[in-house]
Scaffold this active site. Sequence first.
Site: not given
Length: 250
Positions: A137, A172, A198, A234
């Site tokens: 990530e 993300d 996310q 998140e």
Amino acid sequence: MTKFSANLGFLWTEHSLPDAVRAAKAAGFDAVECHWPYETPAEDVAAALKETGLTMLGLNTVRGNPGENGLCALPGREAEAKAAIDQALAYAEAIGTPNVHVMAGFAEGPEAHATFVANLQYACEAAAKLGKTILIEPLNHHDAPGYFLGTSAQAVEIIEEVGAPNIKLMFDCYHLQIMEGDLTRRLTDRLPVIGHIQFASVPERTEPDCGEVNYDHIFAHIASLGYDAPLGAEYKPRGTTDEGLGWMKG
């Protein structure tokens, strides 16, 4: 209909991890995920998952020493990195988690790159024996200055170099909006290597109902791409987690 996963690293943190799983189920989430569950006995988490019927989609390798943010791109720390990978995979196996996020840590340069690739190759080989996927990530350089992995392009380069079928990108939207923007095209371009998505508001990192990203558009675009796995919530709630769930209910 878009499905959502509750990231219990940020949501319902006032509860134990098993009780947070139960809270996520009660709130209507389709799955859960977490950061570092290791202080909670795996059998307790497994029992809560079985009770609720939820899957813990992912968990992270440990950060390392205080002030560190992962070990796997740190030259000279390979033994610790491999131990962290083994720990994460063992916990994931015990609770039925399909994905492990291998954290790079604070590092830079060619030696860090080579170290990260080698540790990821180790992780992928170990994960393959368990039928699991390794995730990497990119983190933004405002929240995590000095973190080795900062962009999706860098992540794709590493994924290609590792050369394993079970390594994917954790996309993300919060981090990549800050680092790159252009989320609609970026999601389309990166779709073949995406293993999990996310989201959080930008720049606040709160519920996805404010800020500079139109998540109604993003969620619809993700669905149009044929991606139907749960999307990871998140974010850091402005108040209590339950008070902030209006975004999920329409």
